[in-house]
Enzyme design. Structure first.
Site, PDB file in Angstrom:
ATOM      1  N   ASP A   1     -25.293 -21.481 -74.035  1.00 21.53           N
ATOM      2  CA  ASP A   1     -25.494 -20.823 -75.433  1.00 21.53           C
ATOM      3  C   ASP A   1     -26.724 -19.701 -75.057  1.00 21.53           C
ATOM      4  OD1 ASP A   1     -24.144 -23.251 -75.916  1.00 21.53           O
ATOM      5  OD2 ASP A   1     -24.499 -22.734 -77.854  1.00 21.53           O
TER       6      ASP A   1
ATOM      7  N   GLU B   1     -22.751 -16.937 -78.896  1.00 23.24           N
ATOM      8  CA  GLU B   1     -22.810 -17.111 -80.502  1.00 23.24           C
ATOM      9  C   GLU B   1     -24.056 -17.081 -81.134  1.00 23.24           C
ATOM     10  OE1 GLU B   1     -22.080 -20.387 -83.027  1.00 23.24           O
ATOM     11  OE2 GLU B   1     -23.518 -21.352 -82.040  1.00 23.24           O
ATOM     12  N   ASN B   2     -25.057 -17.308 -80.158  1.00 22.12           N
ATOM     13  CA  ASN B   2     -26.658 -17.326 -80.650  1.00 22.12           C
ATOM     14  C   ASN B   2     -27.469 -15.963 -80.218  1.00 22.12           C
ATOM     15  OD1 ASN B   2     -26.256 -20.835 -80.372  1.00 22.12           O
ATOM     16  ND2 ASN B   2     -26.777 -19.753 -82.318  1.00 22.12           N
TER      17      ASN B   2
ATOM     18  N   ASN C   1     -19.603 -21.657 -83.973  1.00 24.99           N
ATOM     19  CA  ASN C   1     -19.853 -21.859 -85.660  1.00 24.99           C
ATOM     20  C   ASN C   1     -20.756 -20.687 -86.291  1.00 24.99           C
ATOM     21  OD1 ASN C   1     -22.378 -23.378 -84.066  1.00 24.99           O
ATOM     22  ND2 ASN C   1     -23.200 -23.437 -86.015  1.00 24.99           N
ATOM     23  N   HIS C   2     -21.405 -19.992 -85.389  1.00 20.48           N
ATOM     24  CA  HIS C   2     -22.054 -18.707 -85.775  1.00 20.48           C
ATOM     25  C   HIS C   2     -21.365 -17.399 -85.732  1.00 20.48           C
ATOM     26  CE1 HIS C   2     -25.771 -20.681 -87.264  1.00 20.48           C
ATOM     27  NE2 HIS C   2     -26.024 -21.352 -86.084  1.00 20.48           N
TER      28      HIS C   2
ATOM     29  N   HIS D   1     -17.104 -26.015 -78.275  1.00 21.40           N
ATOM     30  CA  HIS D   1     -18.223 -25.694 -79.007  1.00 21.40           C
ATOM     31  C   HIS D   1     -18.169 -26.788 -80.052  1.00 21.40           C
ATOM     32  CE1 HIS D   1     -21.661 -23.169 -79.828  1.00 21.40           C
ATOM     33  NE2 HIS D   1     -21.565 -23.401 -81.141  1.00 21.40           N
TER      34      HIS D   1
ATOM     35  N   HIS E   1     -23.135 -25.668 -77.511  1.00 26.35           N
ATOM     36  CA  HIS E   1     -23.504 -25.846 -79.061  1.00 26.35           C
ATOM     37  C   HIS E   1     -24.776 -26.593 -78.978  1.00 26.35           C
ATOM     38  CE1 HIS E   1     -23.759 -26.413 -83.095  1.00 26.35           C
ATOM     39  NE2 HIS E   1     -23.698 -27.550 -83.328  1.00 26.35           N
TER      40      HIS E   1
ATOM     41  N   HIS F   1     -27.254 -27.035 -77.131  1.00 27.19           N
ATOM     42  CA  HIS F   1     -28.421 -26.388 -76.436  1.00 27.19           C
ATOM     43  C   HIS F   1     -29.120 -27.365 -75.462  1.00 27.19           C
ATOM     44  CE1 HIS F   1     -28.482 -22.808 -79.203  1.00 27.19           C
ATOM     45  NE2 HIS F   1     -27.189 -23.304 -79.134  1.00 27.19           N
TER      46      HIS F   1
END
Length: 263
Positions: free
Chosen positions: A8, A39-40, A68-69, A149, A174, A176
């Site tokens: 991520d 996603e981050n 999820n983001h 994820h 997810h 991290h």
């Protein structure tokens, strides 16, 4: 086929770390395909923006997965259907914008990348197990990489065992934090619970630590911001056999102050 899967990517520091390290990693390891979870990757560490996509693709990434983001940046609705190299979790409802998997042609053969999201402590999505079954019925014969994820190790392990022998590798994202449990399952599927992250090394999963600590101490809403300072780079190399489409070898990559890039 050799795949480089990057953890991520968190904020502008994460993107810059990819730009800094990826050319050298390509030179050292010569991957045939590079996947990164983005996603981050937005500046605030939630979601992704068009300029962040261009930055990562220009650095050498071939496919960007989400999580999820996915919808945290409103501008994503303007481009997600037009970006062939971006996939979001396939177990979002069927009318959701974007796509959950894509088939890529590489010099080493055809590769399908599938993005799935867990349900334990996450959103109320469709079943990732049954979604994987549906996708595998649709795709042509190819090597298959799944970015799962998900929050819990149990859900990640369970899906890997469920898909063992039917996909080439399942790599978790997810949380991290890179795990040290890479293995090849009995029927040939490569597995790693979590590949880790790229971004601030001294935050709490990439966020400024004092704010996170305050949240735990007070249980009050606190604004999280991406941490500053030194960076780390987590990834995994996966070697696949072109004929059997199974994993042959896996190697975790951890670059930080204590583990400098060599080569």
């Amino acid at each position: 086929m050799r795949i480089l899967m990057i953890g991520d990517i968190v904020g502008a520091l994460g993107r810059q770390t990819v730009v800094n390290y990826l050319p050298k990693l390509i030179q050292i390891y010569e991957p045939d395909f590079i996947v990164a979870n983005g996603e981050n990757a937005a500046g605030n560490g939630r979601g992704i923006q068009r300029h962040a996509i261009r930055e990562l693709l220009d650095a050498g990434v071939n496919c960007i997965t989400l999580g999820n983001h996915t919808w945290s940046q409103p501008e994503i609705f303007d481009f997600i259907d037009d970006e062939p190299n971006i996939i979001r979790p396939a177990n979002y409802p069927k009318d959701t914008p974007g796509k959950g998997f894509s088939v890529f042609s590489t010099q080493a053969g055809r590769l399908t990348v599938i993005n799935l999201m867990g349900r334990a402590y996450m959103g109320a999505l469709d079943c990732p197990f049954r979604t994987a079954d549906e996708i595998l019925k649709q795709i042509p014969s190819s090597m298959v990489l799944v970015d799962f994820h998900a929050e819990t190790t149990s859900e990640k392990q369970a899906l890997a065992w469920y898909l063992d022998g039917r996909i080439s590798a399942l790599i978790g994202t997810h949380t991290h934090v890179q795990t040290a449990d890479e293995r090849i399952l009995p029927k040939g599927t490569g597995y790693l619970t979590d590949v880790g992250m790229v971004g601030p090394a001294d935050g709490v999963i990439g966020m400024e630590k004092s704010a996170v600590i305050k949240r735990f101490l007070t249980q009050m809403p606190v604004r999280f911001e991406v941490a500053k300072g030194k960076a780390k780079f987590n990834a995994v190399l996966i070697d696949l056999d072109k004929q059997s489409k199974k994993a042959k070898q896996m190697k975790r990559i951890q670059i930080d102050e204590d583990h400098p890039l060599i080569g």
